[in-house]
Design a protein around this motif. Structure first.
Motif, mmCIF file in Angstrom:
data_model
loop_
_atom_site.group_PDB
_atom_site.id
_atom_site.type_symbol
_atom_site.label_atom_id
_atom_site.label_comp_id
_atom_site.label_asym_id
_atom_site.label_seq_id
_atom_site.Cartn_x
_atom_site.Cartn_y
_atom_site.Cartn_z
ATOM 1 N N ALA A 224 0.810 -1.228 0.000
ATOM 2 C CA ALA A 224 0.000 0.000 0.000
ATOM 3 C C ALA A 224 0.843 1.278 0.000
ATOM 4 O O ALA A 224 0.386 2.324 -0.445
ATOM 5 N N VAL A 225 2.065 1.181 0.527
ATOM 6 C CA VAL A 225 2.898 2.396 0.624
ATOM 7 C C VAL A 225 3.329 2.834 -0.767
ATOM 8 O O VAL A 225 3.792 2.037 -1.582
ATOM 9 N N LYS A 226 3.153 4.123 -1.046
ATOM 10 C CA LYS A 226 3.624 4.711 -2.307
ATOM 11 C C LYS A 226 3.532 6.230 -2.160
ATOM 12 O O LYS A 226 2.782 6.728 -1.288
ATOM 13 N N SER A 271 -0.597 11.660 10.090
ATOM 14 C CA SER A 271 -1.394 12.676 9.392
ATOM 15 C C SER A 271 -0.735 13.191 8.110
ATOM 16 O O SER A 271 -1.243 14.119 7.499
ATOM 17 N N ARG A 272 0.371 12.574 7.704
ATOM 18 C CA ARG A 272 1.102 13.121 6.558
ATOM 19 C C ARG A 272 0.837 12.276 5.302
ATOM 20 O O ARG A 272 0.454 11.117 5.381
ATOM 21 N N THR A 273 1.049 12.933 4.151
ATOM 22 C CA THR A 273 0.987 12.209 2.878
ATOM 23 C C THR A 273 2.414 11.877 2.442
ATOM 24 O O THR A 273 3.304 12.731 2.495
ATOM 25 N N MET A 274 2.637 10.634 2.060
ATOM 26 C CA MET A 274 4.001 10.181 1.718
ATOM 27 C C MET A 274 4.479 10.808 0.417
ATOM 28 O O MET A 274 3.692 11.003 -0.511
ATOM 29 N N GLU A 275 5.792 11.069 0.388
ATOM 30 C CA GLU A 275 6.372 11.687 -0.811
ATOM 31 C C GLU A 275 7.469 10.814 -1.379
ATOM 32 O O GLU A 275 8.083 10.022 -0.662
ATOM 33 N N ASP A 276 7.718 11.014 -2.672
ATOM 34 C CA ASP A 276 8.804 10.317 -3.354
ATOM 35 C C ASP A 276 10.106 10.569 -2.586
ATOM 36 O O ASP A 276 10.382 11.704 -2.198
ATOM 37 N N GLY A 277 10.862 9.521 -2.332
ATOM 38 C CA GLY A 277 12.140 9.694 -1.630
ATOM 39 C C GLY A 277 12.050 9.525 -0.124
ATOM 40 O O GLY A 277 13.077 9.437 0.550
ATOM 41 N N ASP A 278 10.841 9.442 0.429
ATOM 42 C CA ASP A 278 10.685 9.230 1.883
ATOM 43 C C ASP A 278 11.086 7.816 2.290
ATOM 44 O O ASP A 278 10.868 6.860 1.525
ATOM 45 N N LEU A 279 11.572 7.717 3.511
ATOM 46 C CA LEU A 279 11.551 6.414 4.192
ATOM 47 C C LEU A 279 10.311 6.407 5.080
ATOM 48 O O LEU A 279 9.885 7.462 5.569
ATOM 49 N N VAL A 280 9.746 5.233 5.309
ATOM 50 C CA VAL A 280 8.546 5.139 6.145
ATOM 51 C C VAL A 280 8.795 4.075 7.233
ATOM 52 O O VAL A 280 9.031 2.906 6.905
ATOM 53 N N VAL A 281 8.773 4.505 8.493
ATOM 54 C CA VAL A 281 8.880 3.556 9.617
ATOM 55 C C VAL A 281 7.472 3.115 9.974
ATOM 56 O O VAL A 281 6.614 3.956 10.289
ATOM 57 N N VAL A 282 7.231 1.814 9.924
ATOM 58 C CA VAL A 282 5.899 1.301 10.246
ATOM 59 C C VAL A 282 6.025 0.336 11.432
ATOM 60 O O VAL A 282 6.443 -0.813 11.278
ATOM 61 N N ASP A 283 5.702 0.852 12.603
ATOM 62 C CA ASP A 283 5.751 0.079 13.846
ATOM 63 C C ASP A 283 4.296 -0.180 14.212
ATOM 64 O O ASP A 283 3.629 0.673 14.814
ATOM 65 N N ALA A 284 3.789 -1.326 13.802
ATOM 66 C CA ALA A 284 2.346 -1.570 13.936
ATOM 67 C C ALA A 284 2.104 -3.075 13.946
ATOM 68 O O ALA A 284 2.620 -3.795 13.085
ATOM 69 N N ALA A 285 1.323 -3.522 14.924
ATOM 70 C CA ALA A 285 1.032 -4.953 15.057
ATOM 71 C C ALA A 285 -0.222 -5.104 15.904
ATOM 72 O O ALA A 285 -0.734 -4.133 16.448
ATOM 73 N N CYS A 286 -0.691 -6.338 16.009
ATOM 74 C CA CYS A 286 -1.997 -6.524 16.643
ATOM 75 C C CYS A 286 -1.957 -7.526 17.791
ATOM 76 O O CYS A 286 -0.954 -8.199 18.028
ATOM 77 N N GLU A 287 -3.100 -7.611 18.430
ATOM 78 C CA GLU A 287 -3.266 -8.442 19.617
ATOM 79 C C GLU A 287 -4.259 -9.552 19.273
ATOM 80 O O GLU A 287 -5.372 -9.264 18.823
ATOM 81 N N TYR A 288 -3.843 -10.797 19.505
ATOM 82 C CA TYR A 288 -4.698 -11.943 19.224
ATOM 83 C C TYR A 288 -5.103 -12.574 20.554
ATOM 84 O O TYR A 288 -4.255 -13.086 21.289
ATOM 85 N N SER A 289 -6.384 -12.547 20.856
ATOM 86 C CA SER A 289 -6.885 -13.121 22.107
ATOM 87 C C SER A 289 -6.029 -12.678 23.289
ATOM 88 O O SER A 289 -5.557 -13.499 24.086
ATOM 89 N N MET A 290 -5.816 -11.375 23.364
ATOM 90 C CA MET A 290 -5.101 -10.687 24.453
ATOM 91 C C MET A 290 -3.576 -10.743 24.328
ATOM 92 O O MET A 290 -2.880 -10.112 25.124
ATOM 93 N N TYR A 291 -3.018 -11.491 23.375
ATOM 94 C CA TYR A 291 -1.559 -11.609 23.294
ATOM 95 C C TYR A 291 -1.018 -10.754 22.152
ATOM 96 O O TYR A 291 -1.543 -10.787 21.032
ATOM 97 N N ALA A 292 0.035 -10.000 22.443
ATOM 98 C CA ALA A 292 0.505 -8.943 21.541
ATOM 99 C C ALA A 292 1.611 -9.408 20.604
ATOM 100 O O ALA A 292 2.440 -10.252 20.953
ATOM 101 N N SER A 293 1.604 -8.804 19.434
ATOM 102 C CA SER A 293 2.772 -8.837 18.555
ATOM 103 C C SER A 293 3.308 -7.411 18.500
ATOM 104 O O SER A 293 2.594 -6.458 18.847
ATOM 105 N N ASP A 294 4.552 -7.253 18.097
ATOM 106 C CA ASP A 294 5.164 -5.916 18.015
ATOM 107 C C ASP A 294 6.200 -5.961 16.891
ATOM 108 O O ASP A 294 7.278 -6.527 17.078
#
Ligand code: GLY
Ligand code: MN
Length: 448
Positions: A224-226, A271-294
């Motif tokens: 999705a990143v572009k 809140s930003r729109t990505m631009e050509d030449g950017d690096l994007v740090v994506v620190d995002a994960a979910c919790e399954y039946s109360m147990y976390a990923s990171d």
């Protein structure tokens, strides 16, 4: 505010997709075993733990208290658990007992939040899996009887230190027994942290499921990143993927930081729109039946790292590998704030970063790494350890997440994976199926 926005994005992107709700509990015997293990740590005392309360605004998210969940698997609000430790030498002797107290049903509230169980509900003992279930109204009496039979027990009560209910209950107990002030109570989160730090097989399975769903969402992110994509829309697509894969919520506010935002460690305005030449740090994960990923991955917005971006990326990846290579079960620790402890993995990663590459003005890069190497993972994304830093042993799960953040170059890189210490003492990368190298990231971004 932020959470509200995440929910709105989630609703917007997920309405057309099938939602799998796969809340999984472990067998009742597992939670019972944990309560018995807690009892053995109470020095003959009594533990009283309270469940999380239903939020005042019923549409706000509710999540069970972590220790309460760990000990009971009970997800409903407002309950209390009493564990009486085996104390055969006490006068009178006490036998191990466990009681779950359930609040009186609030039929009006149930119109808003759904039906709940109480002590009179048919089959409640089986649903609870606790030796005895009683009405919450009996809790003061039960405690009073215990303390009345042996007043020294007043000084061996273990509760959650921040719990208003615990304070009120102990105050009431003291008053009704003719005392002046409520006993302070010992902090029950100490012994529960000791128990929680080593994961059992069922917990490891849940952590793996959280990882699998989070990996899937990271792959969605890579597609999705572009340039022109908004950080928030990418967070929304990941949120949809988590829920499609059985997770109930993010393990923490998703961080999608492009350009200069990649250098803000816990940026979550998204809140930003990505631009050509950017690096994007994506620190995002979910919790399954109360147990976390990171999980964190760093990707180039235009799907191709520049030479400088790749250089820094490779140093961060090299630092993670240096920590993995340095790992020795039963000896290594994650962090050492002063970076002098030879057993600290943080030390190994920091030395790698500080001896590879340079800033634009020729300085070593260590100064651009601002946080510790990692943390324990479990029911909380930053799971507790009683003694910090803990020596890492089989069954422990923790993150290794070095980073370099250079604001003057608008360039931040963090790579974060979750590791299980296997029974043989070797590290198992729970995120092994997700691209690690710069080449693999670029290839995943080109996938349809
Ligand atoms: N991923 C967020 C944190 O570790 O603090
Ligand atoms: Mn982390």
């Amino acid at each position: 505010m932020k959470l509200f926005r995440v929910v709105v994005v989630l609703l917007a992107v997920s309405t057309a997709m099938p939602v799998l709700n796969a809340f999984e509990k472990q067998p009742a015997s597992v939670y019972h075993g944990r309560r018995v293990a807690l009892g053995a740590k109470l020095h003959g005392g009594v533990a009283v733990l309270f469940a999380a309360r239903e939020p005042l605004r019923d549409f706000m998210p509710y999540r069970q208290d972590e220790d309460f969940y760990y000990l009971t698997g009970w997800t409903e609000p407002g309950a209390a658990l009493v564990v009486v430790a085996d104390a055969p030498q006490a006068t009178p002797p006490r036998m191990y007992r466990e009681i779950l107290f359930l609040p009186t049903r609030n039929l009006r509230m149930e119109k808003y939040t759904g039906e709940k169980l109480d002590a009179a509900s048919p089959g409640v003992e089986k649903a609870a899996g606790v030796d005895a279930v009683k009405a919450m109204t009996e809790l003061p009496t039960v405690l009073n009887e215990l303390m009345g039979a042996n007043r020294s027990l007043m000084y061996n009560i273990w509760t959650q230190p921040e719990s208003a209910q615990a304070k009120a209950l102990l105050g009431f107990t003291a008053v009704t027994l003719g005392g002046d002030s409520a006993p302070a109570g010992h902090d029950v989160t100490g012994p529960t942290a000791q128990l929680r730090v080593v994961k059992d097989e069922g917990e490891i399975e849940l952590l793996k499921k959280a990882s699998t769903a989070s990996i899937e969402a990271q792959r969605v992110m890579m597609r999705a990143v572009k340039p022109g994509a908004t950080e928030l829309a990418v967070a929304g697509k990941m949120t949809a993927a988590w829920m499609e894969n059985g997770c109930e919520r993010p393990s923490y506010a998703p961080i999608v930081g492009s350009g200069i935002n990649s250098t803000t460690l816990h940026y979550d305005a998204n809140s930003r729109t990505m631009e050509d030449g950017d690096l994007v740090v994506v620190d995002a994960a979910c919790e399954y039946s109360m147990y976390a990923s990171d999980i964190t991955r760093t990707v180039p917005a235009n799907r191709q790292f520049t030479a400088r971006q790749r250089e820094i990326y490779d140093i961060v990846l090299g630092a993670q590998q240096a920590a993995v290579d340095a790992f020795v079960a039963g000896k290594s620790k994650i962090n050492d704030r002063d970076r002098h402890d030879p057993d600290s993995l943080d030390n190994a990663a920091y030395n790698y970063i500080n001896t590879h590459g340079k800033s634009l003005d020729g300085k070593p890069l260590g100064q651009y790494w601002l946080h510790g190497l990692g943390h324990m993972l479990g029911i909380n994304v930053h799971d507790p350890v009683e003694v910090y830093p803990a020596v890492l042993k089989p069954g422990m799960v923790f993150t290794i997440e070095p980073g370099i953040y250079i604001p003057e170059e608008k360039l931040g890189v963090r790579i974060e994976c979750d590791f299980l210490v296997g029974a043989d003492g070797k590290l198992i990368d729970l995120d092994g199926a997700l691209p690690h190298t710069a080449e693999a990231v670029e290839a995943a971004m080109r996938e349809k």
